[in-house]
Write an enzyme that holds these catalytic residues in place. Structure first.
Site, mmCIF file in Angstrom:
data_model
loop_
_atom_site.group_PDB
_atom_site.id
_atom_site.type_symbol
_atom_site.label_atom_id
_atom_site.label_comp_id
_atom_site.label_asym_id
_atom_site.label_seq_id
_atom_site.Cartn_x
_atom_site.Cartn_y
_atom_site.Cartn_z
ATOM 1 N N LEU A 107 43.470 49.366 48.278
ATOM 2 C CA LEU A 107 42.849 48.065 48.544
ATOM 3 C C LEU A 107 42.942 47.169 47.310
ATOM 4 C CD1 LEU A 107 39.617 48.986 50.553
ATOM 5 C CD2 LEU A 107 41.977 48.655 51.344
ATOM 6 N N ALA A 108 43.524 45.992 47.513
ATOM 7 C CA ALA A 108 43.712 45.084 46.373
ATOM 8 C C ALA A 108 43.640 43.631 46.811
ATOM 9 C CB ALA A 108 45.055 45.363 45.716
ATOM 10 N N ARG B 285 34.447 37.487 39.612
ATOM 11 C CA ARG B 285 33.641 37.736 38.413
ATOM 12 C C ARG B 285 34.478 37.937 37.148
ATOM 13 N NH1 ARG B 285 30.082 42.399 40.997
ATOM 14 N NH2 ARG B 285 31.861 42.375 42.407
ATOM 15 N N LYS C 156 42.693 40.245 39.766
ATOM 16 C CA LYS C 156 41.910 41.300 39.113
ATOM 17 C C LYS C 156 42.692 42.590 38.860
ATOM 18 C CE LYS C 156 38.265 43.530 41.069
ATOM 19 N NZ LYS C 156 36.842 43.842 41.327
ATOM 20 N N GLN D 176 45.777 40.953 54.213
ATOM 21 C CA GLN D 176 44.435 40.686 54.725
ATOM 22 C C GLN D 176 44.188 39.198 54.436
ATOM 23 O OE1 GLN D 176 41.062 42.213 52.570
ATOM 24 N NE2 GLN D 176 39.826 42.432 54.413
ATOM 25 N N GLY E 10 42.206 49.411 44.119
ATOM 26 C CA GLY E 10 43.098 48.920 43.059
ATOM 27 C C GLY E 10 42.398 48.611 41.755
ATOM 28 N N TYR F 163 65.550 40.481 4.156
ATOM 29 C CA TYR F 163 65.745 40.267 5.590
ATOM 30 C C TYR F 163 67.137 40.742 5.991
ATOM 31 C CZ TYR F 163 66.687 38.301 10.113
ATOM 32 O OH TYR F 163 67.051 38.176 11.418
ATOM 33 N N ASN G 264 72.154 35.123 9.008
ATOM 34 C CA ASN G 264 72.834 35.491 10.256
ATOM 35 C C ASN G 264 72.871 34.356 11.263
ATOM 36 O OD1 ASN G 264 70.018 35.684 10.482
ATOM 37 N ND2 ASN G 264 70.155 37.071 12.226
ATOM 38 N N ALA H 79 73.865 40.280 -8.856
ATOM 39 C CA ALA H 79 72.584 39.690 -8.464
ATOM 40 C C ALA H 79 72.688 38.180 -8.356
ATOM 41 C CB ALA H 79 71.515 40.083 -9.479
HETATM 42 C C1 UD1 Z 1 32.383 49.064 47.458
HETATM 43 C C2 UD1 Z 1 31.679 49.951 48.467
HETATM 44 C C3 UD1 Z 1 30.503 50.653 47.778
HETATM 45 C C4 UD1 Z 1 31.002 51.433 46.591
HETATM 46 C C5 UD1 Z 1 31.784 50.528 45.644
HETATM 47 C C6 UD1 Z 1 32.433 51.348 44.561
HETATM 48 C C7 UD1 Z 1 31.893 48.996 50.700
HETATM 49 C C8 UD1 Z 1 31.257 48.179 51.742
HETATM 50 N N1 UD1 Z 1 31.217 49.166 49.565
HETATM 51 O O1 UD1 Z 1 31.499 48.039 47.077
HETATM 52 O O2 UD1 Z 1 29.859 51.521 48.680
HETATM 53 O O3 UD1 Z 1 29.910 52.043 45.912
HETATM 54 O O4 UD1 Z 1 32.822 49.821 46.338
HETATM 55 O O5 UD1 Z 1 33.036 50.518 43.607
HETATM 56 O O6 UD1 Z 1 32.976 49.495 50.890
HETATM 57 N N2 UD1 Z 1 38.602 44.583 49.128
HETATM 58 C C9 UD1 Z 1 39.579 44.127 49.971
HETATM 59 N N3 UD1 Z 1 39.252 43.295 50.998
HETATM 60 C C10 UD1 Z 1 37.982 42.936 51.236
HETATM 61 C C11 UD1 Z 1 36.972 43.406 50.384
HETATM 62 C C12 UD1 Z 1 37.307 44.233 49.348
HETATM 63 O O7 UD1 Z 1 40.763 44.444 49.783
HETATM 64 O O8 UD1 Z 1 37.767 42.191 52.200
HETATM 65 C C13 UD1 Z 1 38.974 45.478 48.027
HETATM 66 C C14 UD1 Z 1 38.730 44.879 46.662
HETATM 67 O O9 UD1 Z 1 39.892 44.221 46.167
HETATM 68 C C15 UD1 Z 1 38.395 46.115 45.834
HETATM 69 C C16 UD1 Z 1 37.761 47.066 46.828
HETATM 70 O O10 UD1 Z 1 38.167 46.642 48.102
HETATM 71 O O11 UD1 Z 1 39.560 46.729 45.308
HETATM 72 C C17 UD1 Z 1 36.241 47.103 46.743
HETATM 73 O O12 UD1 Z 1 35.718 45.840 47.011
HETATM 74 P P1 UD1 Z 1 34.410 45.287 46.329
HETATM 75 O O13 UD1 Z 1 34.068 43.989 46.924
HETATM 76 O O14 UD1 Z 1 34.533 45.367 44.871
HETATM 77 O O15 UD1 Z 1 33.346 46.380 46.864
HETATM 78 P P2 UD1 Z 1 31.927 46.697 46.263
HETATM 79 O O16 UD1 Z 1 30.979 45.645 46.650
HETATM 80 O O17 UD1 Z 1 32.064 47.016 44.839
HETATM 81 CA CA CA Z 2 33.788 46.779 43.243
#
Ligand code: UD1
Ligand code: CA
Length: 449
Positions: A10-11, A17, A24, A75, A103, A360, A380, A417
């Site tokens: 997931l990325a 933030r 990120k 997505q 990710g 150099y 050079n 020299a």
């Molecule tokens: C999530 C988990 C939480 C866990 C935490 C660990 C859920 C609902 N919550 O929370 O239980 O303790 O991670 O770090 O799963 N992402 C997508 N698409 C989206 C949303 C997120 O690709 O629509 C990806 C983000 O890029 C990231 C990951 O999913 O790599 C986690 O998303 P993030 O929003 O950071 O989740 P947390 O609120 O931290």
């Molecule tokens: Ca997170």
């Protein structure tokens, strides 16, 4: 026989933030993008397929990963982690196990996952401060549900076992549970974590797979957390090096942003930074405060303090520095010495050649047993093009010589020299180009008017 593995990374998140133009997951820890570490992990698991879910700043990620052997799933709107995994579902095969990785959580290692290879599990960790994480509601070895921090009541908030985000389930069952998700929660998102409760309700609960080292589940949501990950990863790399026998005199001051392979009895002093791919043979010593990038140093090479090496190869024991700056294309043979305030670029030096101070050398082909005097400069560059200086075996270049390239200094030739050499010089002879010293008779100092 394990079922085929399908890793989903997931990325797609915005990473607001981070307050950065850069996506990120492309921010680096230990010299590599977070997602590169995660991809390494994924590949080490020898999966049948990898699918990367992308969304925000898509161009950046796809450009970065254009050569990756992965499926790309878009997505379009970031509606939650469950929704994100759903976007990858078109690639699922019914006989696969799907493993979801994040990710932005680059510290997880193969060893953390291998024991659970054939299970339906959630990787969990017990944290002193569980703020922000989803909490694990246990039922013995299994998980009854995961409750997100924002949806939790006081008793749930007291739970210290958290969801790492990493889960694995059979593709077919996962697809089925994903189809039942709703966004009826605090964040109005489709939570992947709700799959766990749905599975438990159907009598197919997830196993809680607790990691030994809780730190590995940490992710980076902001620059402070990124710095923490950097710190953790550097500690890990230093431990690995020391376990391989590398002597780090002040471990906490050494950073590795890339990979380094070391032979026996390598010694690395305080404040050294290693970047890219480095390889040090036996008994290589790196002095304090050196920065070394993409370099291969042969056994016995000594780099004295405050030197910078980038793209350097030594093919035998050499002495470099202190305060040397060796740039890409520098190749030194056994017994070479490159001393203080010497800069080299695209320069080959044969065995036992020396440039001990203030010099150099750019675009230079230097033979064996050549002595380059202090203050020697290879000119050079004519402002437009670069030219090569060739210095044959045994030549002696007097101090403060300018060698205006293209030019060749003959074998065993001596350059006086202070010379400016613009034409090739013969073997064995002394060549010099400077006016004879004279003292002017009858000269007097000017008087003040
Ligand atoms: C999530 C988990 C939480 C866990 C935490 C660990 C859920 C609902 N919550 O929370 O239980 O303790 O991670 O770090 O799963 N992402 C997508 N698409 C989206 C949303 C997120 O690709 O629509 C990806 C983000 O890029 C990231 C990951 O999913 O790599 C986690 O998303 P993030 O929003 O950071 O989740 P947390 O609120 O931290
Ligand atoms: Ca997170």
């Amino acid at each position: 026989m394990s079922r085929p593995l399908h890793v989903v990374i997931l990325a797609a998140g915005a990473g607001t933030r981070m307050h950065s133009q850069k996506l990120k997951v492309l921010h680096e820890v230990a010299g590599r993008a977070m997602i590169d570490h995660v991809l390494d992990l994924a590949q080490a698991l020898e999966p049948a397929q990898i699918t990367v879910v992308f969304g925000h700043q898509a161009e950046q990620l796809i450009q970065h990963g254009q050569d990756w052997p992965v499926n790309w799933a878009e997505q379009k709107e970031q509606l939650g982690t469950g929704h994100a995994v759903q976007q990858a579902a078109t690639f699922f095969q019914d006989d696969e196990d799907v493993l979801v990785l994040y990710g932005d959580a680059p510290l997880v290692q193969v060893a953390d996952l291998l024991p659970w290879r054939d299970q339906q599990f959630v990787l969990t960790a017990v944290l002193a401060d569980a703020t922000g994480y989803g909490r694990i509601i246990r039922e013995g070895e299994h998980i009854a549900a995961i409750v997100e921090h924002k949806d939790a009541n006081e008793s749930v908030l007291a739970i210290q076992e958290v969801n790492s985000g990493i889960i694995q389930a059979p593709a077919k069952a996962l697809k089925h549970w994903l189809g039942q998700l709703s966004n009826d929660n605090q964040q109005h998102e489709y939570y992947l974590t709700d799959v766990i409760g749905l599975a438990a309700a159907e009598g197919q609960p997830f196993q809680a797979a607790v990691v030994v080292d809780a730190e590995v589940v940490k992710g980076a949501n902001d620059m402070a957390q990124l710095a923490e990950l950097e710190d953790l990863l550097q500690q890990r790399i230093r431990q690995q090096l020391m376990h391989q026998g590398v002597r780090l005199l002040r471990p906490e001051s050494v950073d590795v942003r890339g990979t380094v392979y070391c032979g026996a009895d390598v010694m690395i002093d305080k404040g050294v930074l290693l970047e890219g791919d480095c390889e040090f043979g036996e008994d290589v010593h790196i002095g304090a405060h050196c920065v070394i990038k993409d370099s291969r140093l042969a056994a016995g090479t000594v780099v004295a303090p405050h030197s910078m090496l980038d793209g350097v190869v030594t093919t035998g024991p050499c002495h470099i520095g202190p305060y040397a700056r060796l740039r890409p294309g520098t190749e030194l043979s056994a017994g070479c010495k490159v001393g203080n305030f010497v800069e080299t670029k695209k320069t080959h030096m044969g065995r036992n050649s020396k440039a001990s101070h203030l010099t150099y050398l750019g675009d230079a082909e230097i033979g064996a047993a050549v002595n380059i005097g202090a203050g020697t400069i290879t000119c050079n560059y004519d402002g437009v093009n670069k030219f090569t200086t060739t210095i044959k075996d045994g030549a002696f270049i007097g101090s403060d010589t300018q060698l205006v390239a293209p030019v060749t200094v003959g074998k065993n030739a001596t350059i006086g020299a202070g010379s400016t050499i613009t034409k090739d010089t013969p073997d064995d002879q002394l060549t010099l180009s400077r006016s004879r010293q004279k003292s002017v008779e009858g000269w007097t100092k000017p008087e003040q008017k």
